[in-house]
Enzyme design. Structure first.
Site, PDB file in Angstrom:
ATOM      1  N   HIS A  85      25.202 -19.597  11.989  1.00  0.00           N
ATOM      2  CA  HIS A  85      24.213 -19.278  11.431  1.00  0.00           C
ATOM      3  C   HIS A  85      22.762 -19.575  12.285  1.00  0.00           C
ATOM      4  O   HIS A  85      22.948 -20.722  13.057  1.00  0.00           O
ATOM      5  CB  HIS A  85      23.804 -20.288  10.050  1.00  0.00           C
ATOM      6  CG  HIS A  85      22.518 -20.062   9.472  1.00  0.00           C
ATOM      7  ND1 HIS A  85      22.264 -19.116   8.476  1.00  0.00           N
ATOM      8  CD2 HIS A  85      21.271 -20.574   9.702  1.00  0.00           C
ATOM      9  CE1 HIS A  85      21.272 -19.133   8.034  1.00  0.00           C
ATOM     10  NE2 HIS A  85      20.348 -20.109   8.763  1.00  0.00           N
ATOM     11  N   ASP A 164      20.425 -21.490  -5.112  1.00  0.00           N
ATOM     12  CA  ASP A 164      19.509 -21.260  -4.025  1.00  0.00           C
ATOM     13  C   ASP A 164      18.470 -20.138  -3.745  1.00  0.00           C
ATOM     14  O   ASP A 164      17.329 -20.152  -3.544  1.00  0.00           O
ATOM     15  CB  ASP A 164      20.157 -21.214  -2.614  1.00  0.00           C
ATOM     16  CG  ASP A 164      19.492 -21.090  -1.463  1.00  0.00           C
ATOM     17  OD1 ASP A 164      18.629 -22.039  -1.195  1.00  0.00           O
ATOM     18  OD2 ASP A 164      19.440 -20.048  -0.712  1.00  0.00           O
ATOM     19  N   ARG A 171      10.314 -21.797  -3.686  1.00  0.00           N
ATOM     20  CA  ARG A 171       9.593 -22.421  -2.467  1.00  0.00           C
ATOM     21  C   ARG A 171       8.682 -21.132  -1.686  1.00  0.00           C
ATOM     22  O   ARG A 171       7.903 -21.709  -1.128  1.00  0.00           O
ATOM     23  CB  ARG A 171      10.714 -23.169  -1.630  1.00  0.00           C
ATOM     24  CG  ARG A 171      11.505 -24.103  -2.081  1.00  0.00           C
ATOM     25  CD  ARG A 171      12.791 -24.540  -1.574  1.00  0.00           C
ATOM     26  NE  ARG A 171      12.645 -24.814  -0.151  1.00  0.00           N
ATOM     27  CZ  ARG A 171      13.421 -24.106   0.922  1.00  0.00           C
ATOM     28  NH1 ARG A 171      14.619 -23.746   0.693  1.00  0.00           N
ATOM     29  NH2 ARG A 171      13.254 -24.615   2.222  1.00  0.00           N
ATOM     30  N   SER A 186      19.760 -25.596   1.443  1.00  0.00           N
ATOM     31  CA  SER A 186      19.626 -24.223   1.277  1.00  0.00           C
ATOM     32  C   SER A 186      20.385 -23.544   2.277  1.00  0.00           C
ATOM     33  O   SER A 186      21.309 -22.758   1.684  1.00  0.00           O
ATOM     34  CB  SER A 186      18.364 -23.420   1.580  1.00  0.00           C
ATOM     35  OG  SER A 186      18.239 -22.199   1.547  1.00  0.00           O
ATOM     36  N   LYS A 190      24.616 -22.282   1.015  1.00  0.00           N
ATOM     37  CA  LYS A 190      25.372 -21.044   1.284  1.00  0.00           C
ATOM     38  C   LYS A 190      26.464 -20.931   2.254  1.00  0.00           C
ATOM     39  O   LYS A 190      27.425 -20.284   1.739  1.00  0.00           O
ATOM     40  CB  LYS A 190      24.112 -20.092   1.684  1.00  0.00           C
ATOM     41  CG  LYS A 190      23.024 -19.892   0.585  1.00  0.00           C
ATOM     42  CD  LYS A 190      22.284 -18.722   1.122  1.00  0.00           C
ATOM     43  CE  LYS A 190      21.281 -19.472   1.895  1.00  0.00           C
ATOM     44  NZ  LYS A 190      19.965 -19.226   1.869  1.00  0.00           N
TER      45      LYS A 190
HETATM   46  N1  URA Z   1      16.759 -19.931   5.410  1.00  0.00           N
HETATM   47  C1  URA Z   1      17.329 -20.408   4.196  1.00  0.00           C
HETATM   48  O1  URA Z   1      18.483 -19.561   4.020  1.00  0.00           O
HETATM   49  N2  URA Z   1      16.685 -21.416   3.527  1.00  0.00           N
HETATM   50  C2  URA Z   1      15.657 -22.227   3.740  1.00  0.00           C
HETATM   51  O2  URA Z   1      15.387 -22.770   3.256  1.00  0.00           O
HETATM   52  C3  URA Z   1      15.160 -21.609   5.068  1.00  0.00           C
HETATM   53  C4  URA Z   1      15.736 -20.703   5.912  1.00  0.00           C
END
Ligand code: URA
Length: 424
Positions: A85, A164, A171, A186, A190
């Site tokens: 990621h 999320d 957010r 977050s 995931k």
């Molecule tokens: N990417 C995400 O998946 N979540 C965040 O809070 C910020 C960047």
């Protein structure tokens, strides 16, 4: 589950208190079902923004995000799994060569990706510039492709971490994205729900990253590594530079073209360096003994790329779209390139049509910026610095404005190291 008074919990967090694990779980579960209203969760997110979260409450909060949806399971695949990621950057096309390279090393790569919003492009937008390629797969299709090809890059289904999705959208409109515990939970919520055995994080810092300061990027990396490790996922982070764009292109089809160059054994040195560094980490975290540099040189990563694209309906041999309008910017004076600002290059690509302002906006496959110089190069007046690409000529002037600001020609210039640190 025990129910709590939401206003009491908002006050507790506002005043710097800590949620118990049970309270954290309840908050996420009750927000997902709609029991907690958006305005209450907005206030709570702002309170977290200002007062933070301790490790234990953050672990419970993250687990609740995972538990809000399905959790994928690749344990019957017969091969270890690893995923990467990136926190996002300009010209960051690394996933494209990385996933097939790691698959060719013998590690399965289930890569659930997103679309771009703002100045950094999304991996799915890039791949969608390949004629026929589709991002949406069922879980069964994803599993089958992991078995046959070893790598899949696709959109996350709606069943994964729904808490999320709701919280991130909230957010986004309440100025509460830039909170380390909220970002870490977050992303990791995931990634853990996705069921990967090992995870390598590319945490970016610099003008084109959303963590501009190295110190905050480091704290984000450390927080995510702790969350992953606590959840039983082998997690490593590389802290990498995003003051300068990665490679020589920013824009969807342009970046695919560059990724294919890397798979063919060429490509810009920084893209190759980061692809190999992340591949080594993924292979090692998955416990497989292979050298990604040898595998890349053998052509097996390119074979895996072709099979990965074809398995999702794409034609890997089809020509990529080319923008209808192109404009070359040249140097106005001689000197050394001291800076190529990632933020401004990202902004230029976005203004040319490569990115979107709202989630539902379309993107232009062929729009973007192609750089002809690197930091440290000497140039003479009139030498081409970059080419702007767009299908809509009325976007050109605004793209040019940002692109002109991106490049500084001065005395001496060196780029800081691409890989700044490793955190495990
Ligand atoms: N990417 C995400 O998946 N979540 C965040 O809070 C910020 C960047």
């Amino acid at each position: 589950m025990h129910a709590y008074d939401t206003v009491e919990l908002i006050r507790l967090k506002r005043d710097g208190g800590r949620f118990t694990a049970d309270q954290a779980r309840w908050l996420i579960a009750a927000y997902t079902t709609g029991e907690i209203a958006d305005e209450q969760m907005s206030a709570l997110a702002m309170a977290v923004f200002f007062t933070g979260m301790a490790d234990e409450e953050l672990a419970a909060w993250t687990q609740a995000i995972i538990d809000s949806g399905e959790r994928l399971d690749f344990s019957r695949l017969g091969r270890p799994t690893a995923d990467k990621h990136s926190t996002g950057g300009v010209g960051d096309k690394i996933t494209l060569p990385l996933a097939p390279l790691v698959a060719a090393c013998g590690v399965a790569v289930p890569q659930l990706s997103g679309r771009g919003l703002g100045h950094t492009g999304g991996t799915l937008d890039k791949l969608e510039s390949i004629p026929g390629w589709r991002a949406s797969l069922t879980n069964a299709e994803m599993y089958a492709q992991l078995e046959s090809v070893g790598a899949v890059i696709c959109a996350a289904g709606s069943g994964l971490a729904p808490a999320d999705k709701k919280l991130y959208a909230l957010r986004d409109v309440t100025g509460t994205v830039e909170s380390i515990p909220l970002i870490a939970s977050s992303i990791m919520g995931k990634k853990i729900a996705e069921g990967t055995g090992a995870l390598v994080l590319d945490v970016k810092t610099g003008s084109g990253a959303f963590m501009k300061e190295e110190e905050s990027a480091r704290r984000l990396a450390e927080t995510m590594v702790r969350l992953g490790t606590a959840a039983g996922v082998t997690t490593v982070a590389l802290l990498t530079d995003m003051d300068t764009p990665l490679g020589r292109t920013a824009g969807n089809a342009l970046e695919v073209g560059e990724a294919v160059e890397v798979l063919a054994g060429g490509g810009p040195a920084d893209v190759v360096e980061l692809t190999l560094a992340l591949a080594r980490e993924m292979v090692q975290a998955a416990g497989v003994d292979a050298d990604p540099a040898d595998v890349l040189a053998s052509g097996r990563a390119m074979d895996a790329w072709r099979r990965m694209i074809a398995a999702q309906g794409g034609d890997p041999a089809a020509p990529l779209p080319v923008a209808r309008h192109q404009q070359v910017l040249t140097a106005t004076s001689k000197g050394t390139i001291t800076r190529i600002d990632a933020w401004e290059v990202g902004l230029a690509a976005w203004r040319l049509g490569a990115g979107r302002a709202r989630k539902e906006d379309p993107v232009q496959a062929a729009a973007g910026v192609e750089l002809h110089v690197s930091v440290g190069d000497t140039v003479r007046a009139g030498q081409p610095l970059l080419t702007l690409h767009t299908d809509t000529p009325d976007r050109m002037a605004r793209g040019e404005e940002a692109a002109r600001r991106a490049i500084t020609i001065g005395g001496t210039g060196t780029r800081r190291p691409l890989i700044l640190d490793r955190i495990s």
